[in-house]
Structure formats: C-alpha cells, structure tokens
Design a protein around this motif. Structure first.
Motif, mmCIF file in Angstrom:
data_model
loop_
_atom_site.group_PDB
_atom_site.id
_atom_site.type_symbol
_atom_site.label_atom_id
_atom_site.label_comp_id
_atom_site.label_asym_id
_atom_site.label_seq_id
_atom_site.Cartn_x
_atom_site.Cartn_y
_atom_site.Cartn_z
ATOM 1 N N GLY A 196 0.787 -1.226 0.000
ATOM 2 C CA GLY A 196 0.000 0.000 0.000
ATOM 3 C C GLY A 196 0.817 1.272 0.000
ATOM 4 O O GLY A 196 0.255 2.372 -0.012
ATOM 5 N N GLU A 197 2.145 1.163 -0.010
ATOM 6 C CA GLU A 197 2.959 2.364 0.108
ATOM 7 C C GLU A 197 3.201 3.072 -1.222
ATOM 8 O O GLU A 197 3.535 4.257 -1.258
ATOM 9 N N ARG A 198 3.062 2.343 -2.331
ATOM 10 C CA ARG A 198 3.081 2.975 -3.651
ATOM 11 C C ARG A 198 2.473 2.001 -4.644
ATOM 12 O O ARG A 198 2.781 0.811 -4.615
ATOM 13 N N GLY A 199 1.603 2.514 -5.489
ATOM 14 C CA GLY A 199 0.934 1.640 -6.453
ATOM 15 C C GLY A 199 1.918 1.085 -7.473
ATOM 16 O O GLY A 199 2.644 1.844 -8.118
ATOM 17 N N ARG A 200 1.928 -0.239 -7.624
ATOM 18 C CA ARG A 200 2.832 -0.899 -8.567
ATOM 19 C C ARG A 200 2.014 -1.742 -9.530
ATOM 20 O O ARG A 200 0.997 -2.330 -9.150
ATOM 21 N N TYR A 215 7.444 -2.609 10.668
ATOM 22 C CA TYR A 215 7.811 -3.460 9.551
ATOM 23 C C TYR A 215 8.364 -4.743 10.159
ATOM 24 O O TYR A 215 9.168 -4.686 11.097
ATOM 25 N N ILE A 216 7.956 -5.886 9.631
ATOM 26 C CA ILE A 216 8.371 -7.144 10.250
ATOM 27 C C ILE A 216 9.877 -7.333 10.136
ATOM 28 O O ILE A 216 10.526 -7.745 11.085
ATOM 29 N N ARG A 217 10.437 -7.019 8.971
ATOM 30 C CA ARG A 217 11.893 -7.009 8.818
ATOM 31 C C ARG A 217 12.322 -5.579 8.502
ATOM 32 O O ARG A 217 11.808 -4.968 7.552
ATOM 33 N N PRO A 218 13.265 -5.031 9.270
ATOM 34 C CA PRO A 218 13.634 -3.621 9.107
ATOM 35 C C PRO A 218 14.066 -3.248 7.691
ATOM 36 O O PRO A 218 13.894 -2.093 7.276
ATOM 37 N N VAL A 219 14.598 -4.211 6.932
ATOM 38 C CA VAL A 219 15.044 -3.903 5.575
ATOM 39 C C VAL A 219 13.904 -3.364 4.710
ATOM 40 O O VAL A 219 14.126 -2.569 3.790
ATOM 41 N N TRP A 220 12.663 -3.751 5.018
ATOM 42 C CA TRP A 220 11.523 -3.273 4.230
ATOM 43 C C TRP A 220 11.304 -1.772 4.405
ATOM 44 O O TRP A 220 10.806 -1.101 3.490
ATOM 45 N N ARG A 221 11.666 -1.241 5.545
ATOM 46 C CA ARG A 221 11.532 0.216 5.740
ATOM 47 C C ARG A 221 12.425 0.954 4.741
ATOM 48 O O ARG A 221 12.016 1.944 4.135
ATOM 49 N N LEU A 222 13.652 0.452 4.553
ATOM 50 C CA LEU A 222 14.577 1.063 3.597
ATOM 51 C C LEU A 222 14.102 0.848 2.165
ATOM 52 O O LEU A 222 14.108 1.788 1.348
ATOM 53 N N ILE A 223 13.685 -0.370 1.856
ATOM 54 C CA ILE A 223 13.227 -0.672 0.498
ATOM 55 C C ILE A 223 12.068 0.225 0.096
ATOM 56 O O ILE A 223 12.052 0.826 -0.991
ATOM 57 N N MET A 224 11.090 0.345 0.977
ATOM 58 C CA MET A 224 9.913 1.136 0.635
ATOM 59 C C MET A 224 10.227 2.640 0.621
ATOM 60 O O MET A 224 9.617 3.392 -0.145
ATOM 61 N N ILE A 273 12.986 3.881 -0.511
ATOM 62 C CA ILE A 273 13.583 4.079 -1.836
ATOM 63 C C ILE A 273 12.499 4.096 -2.918
ATOM 64 O O ILE A 273 12.485 4.957 -3.804
ATOM 65 N N ILE A 274 11.565 3.129 -2.838
ATOM 66 C CA ILE A 274 10.493 3.052 -3.835
ATOM 67 C C ILE A 274 9.623 4.300 -3.796
ATOM 68 O O ILE A 274 9.261 4.863 -4.838
ATOM 69 N N ARG A 275 9.296 4.772 -2.604
ATOM 70 C CA ARG A 275 8.477 5.984 -2.494
ATOM 71 C C ARG A 275 9.206 7.209 -3.038
ATOM 72 O O ARG A 275 8.576 8.144 -3.540
ATOM 73 N N ALA A 276 10.551 7.218 -2.926
ATOM 74 C CA ALA A 276 11.329 8.388 -3.316
ATOM 75 C C ALA A 276 11.618 8.461 -4.814
ATOM 76 O O ALA A 276 12.045 9.512 -5.300
ATOM 77 N N LEU A 277 11.376 7.389 -5.544
ATOM 78 C CA LEU A 277 11.676 7.404 -6.975
ATOM 79 C C LEU A 277 10.819 8.448 -7.690
ATOM 80 O O LEU A 277 9.595 8.463 -7.535
ATOM 81 N N PRO A 278 11.419 9.319 -8.483
ATOM 82 C CA PRO A 278 10.621 10.274 -9.270
ATOM 83 C C PRO A 278 9.674 9.517 -10.208
ATOM 84 O O PRO A 278 10.017 8.442 -10.712
ATOM 85 N N GLU A 279 8.507 10.077 -10.433
ATOM 86 C CA GLU A 279 7.488 9.369 -11.217
ATOM 87 C C GLU A 279 7.982 8.960 -12.609
ATOM 88 O O GLU A 279 7.709 7.823 -13.045
ATOM 89 N N PRO A 280 8.712 9.808 -13.348
ATOM 90 C CA PRO A 280 9.188 9.362 -14.670
ATOM 91 C C PRO A 280 10.077 8.115 -14.589
ATOM 92 O O PRO A 280 9.996 7.244 -15.449
ATOM 93 N N LEU A 281 10.896 8.035 -13.545
ATOM 94 C CA LEU A 281 11.748 6.858 -13.350
ATOM 95 C C LEU A 281 10.925 5.676 -12.871
ATOM 96 O O LEU A 281 11.089 4.547 -13.352
ATOM 97 N N PHE A 282 10.003 5.947 -11.956
ATOM 98 C CA PHE A 282 9.179 4.868 -11.410
ATOM 99 C C PHE A 282 8.359 4.192 -12.508
ATOM 100 O O PHE A 282 8.169 2.980 -12.501
ATOM 101 N N LYS A 283 7.883 4.968 -13.468
ATOM 102 C CA LYS A 283 7.065 4.392 -14.548
ATOM 103 C C LYS A 283 7.840 3.395 -15.394
ATOM 104 O O LYS A 283 7.240 2.545 -16.056
ATOM 105 N N ARG A 284 9.169 3.480 -15.382
ATOM 106 C CA ARG A 284 9.974 2.549 -16.161
ATOM 107 C C ARG A 284 10.354 1.290 -15.399
ATOM 108 O O ARG A 284 10.975 0.377 -15.948
ATOM 109 N N THR A 285 9.999 1.235 -14.113
ATOM 110 C CA THR A 285 10.332 0.056 -13.312
ATOM 111 C C THR A 285 9.355 -1.083 -13.596
ATOM 112 O O THR A 285 8.261 -0.876 -14.134
ATOM 113 N N ARG A 286 9.734 -2.269 -13.188
ATOM 114 C CA ARG A 286 8.866 -3.453 -13.284
ATOM 115 C C ARG A 286 8.769 -4.069 -11.899
ATOM 116 O O ARG A 286 9.483 -5.006 -11.561
ATOM 117 N N LEU A 287 7.933 -3.455 -11.075
ATOM 118 C CA LEU A 287 7.801 -3.890 -9.683
ATOM 119 C C LEU A 287 6.475 -4.558 -9.439
ATOM 120 O O LEU A 287 5.498 -4.225 -10.072
#
Length: 244
Positions: free
Chosen positions: A139-143, A219-228, A230-244
């Motif tokens: 739920g933290e960013r639509g993929r 977060y059950i595993r702290p690494v997910w806080r960092l992962i999310m 990063i995902i939330r911080a991606l600029p939209e033009p870059l995020f649109k090119r990802t495959r998540l």
C-alpha cells in the motif's frame, strides 16, 4: 490471566501464529472467521497447549450489516483486537472483472476498516484497548503487479493512521503492521527472496512485542523500511519505467 484477544480472519497462517503467541502468554482467545466450526480443531489445540479459554465466532468482514450484532454477541469486549482479514486476489483478473476487484477492496479495506472502527468506538468508551491491523507494504506505492490489492491496503493503512491520530489522547492503542513477503499458503509457489521473507511465527512475535512496547507502525523485517523508502522516493518518470 491476561485480557482476551479477538483475532479476526483467524484462519490465515499469520493469524494462527498470533493466536499461539498470545495464547502462550496467557491470553484468552476468540477466533473469528467464516465457517467458524472449522476453527474448532485449532481452538482445541490452543486450549490444550496453553490452558487458556478459546472460543470460535462466525464472522464475515464483508457483511457490514452483521458487524454490530457480531460485537454484541462476543462473550466480552476484548482487550486486544487483531485483524488479519485480507485477500490479495489476482491482479490480471481484477483488471478485467470489476466484481473481482470489488472483492479485494471489500476484503482488504472496507470490511477490516469498518469492524476496527466499530471496535475503536467501544474501546474509547470503555477507556482501554489495543487495535492491531495487518496491512501491507504493497500500500505504500501503487505498482503494476498488484495495484488493486495495493490500493486496498493503502486505504487500510491510511485508515489506521487516522484512527491512531484521533485516539492519540486516549488510552486506546492502534498498531499498523506492514509485512513484506511472508511464507504462507497465500504465497506458496512464489519465488520469494529468503532475506526479505518472514515466517508467520516471526510476524506474531513482532506483533506481540509491538503491543508490549506500545509501538505505532512496524515493519516485520527492518530492511523493508529502507526498500519502501527508496520506492516511495523514486521520481514518477523513473518509477514508470520500473517493473515492480
């Protein structure tokens, strides 16, 4: 004996693990789900293992009209209410079938939010209680891979945040749980990275500790806080090119 724990959606692997963790700590348990009679084997096991009272209750989160009667029929208002209700659904099907998408929305957002909202009213009136909602990092960013489920969980996360903010000056505690990958029957067959995948018992332990320490969001595993982050911080033009 500790206060009773109501577990909504008690048939899931995470819910079962939570029942064992709270039962081991001496909490009476109320297991609630559809077709509640099928929970009796779990209830018997919990009673024998932990010597705590365990009851089963019929509950359908999507049947909003029955929520008040369900709460009225409980043996007592619980000290803790944990909601593990949710359905991931199939993204491809949800894109094509509005009813399939609606089922995901109702099961993962509407039903859980409304039953926890009703419990919050009762807890606030009593002056005590803990609400625990299992949401998702989805739920933290639509993929593209799961945006229907992600949208439902985004709504649930926002609801829990607002509820916590509203009740901040009361003794009622609201905890948001944001698991990443969990090894459950729902994810069986998926190729999940071991470092990012928790076991149900790990989720249950994290939830139990969060209640004890009066945490807000975990977060059950702290690494997910960092992962999310990063995902939330991606600029939209870059995020649109990802495959998540």
């Amino acid at each position: 004996m500790s206060g009773a724990v109501l577990i909504l959606g008690a048939r899931s692997d995470m819910a079962r693990a939570c029942a064992h963790r709270f039962g081991r700590a001496g909490h009476p348990l109320v297991l609630a789900a559809r077709n509640a009679a099928t929970l009796e084997a779990d209830a018997t096991d919990l009673r024998l293992r932990y010597n705590v009272p365990v009851t089963c209750a019929e509950f359908d989160a999507t049947d909003i009209a029955t929520h008040a009667a369900f709460l009225d029929a409980l043996p007592e208002l619980p000290a803790i209410a944990l909601c593990a209700v949710g359905a991931m659904g199939d993204q491809a099907l949800s894109q094509q079938d509005p009813q399939a998408a609606a089922t995901v929305f109702r099961t993962s957002f509407e039903g859980p939010a409304l039953i926890l909202g009703a419990l919050a009213e009762r807890f606030e009136k009593r002056g005590s209680g803990t609400i625990i909602g299992i949401s998702s990092v989805a739920g933290e960013r639509g993929r593209a891979s799961n945006y229907v489920y992600g949208a439902a969980k985004a709504g649930f996360t926002a609801f829990l945040s607002g509820l916590r903010n509203r009740l901040a000056r009361t003794p009622v505690q609201v905890i948001t749980v944001l698991p990443g990958f969990i090894a459950t029957r729902m994810t069986e067959g998926m190729d999940l990275p071991a470092r990012l995948t928790a076991q149900p018992a790990e989720v249950a332990e994290a939830i139990f500790r969060a209640h004890q320490k009066r945490r807000n969001v975990i977060y059950i595993r702290p690494v997910w806080r960092l992962i999310m982050a990063i995902i939330r911080a991606l600029p939209e033009p870059l995020f649109k090119r990802t495959r998540l």
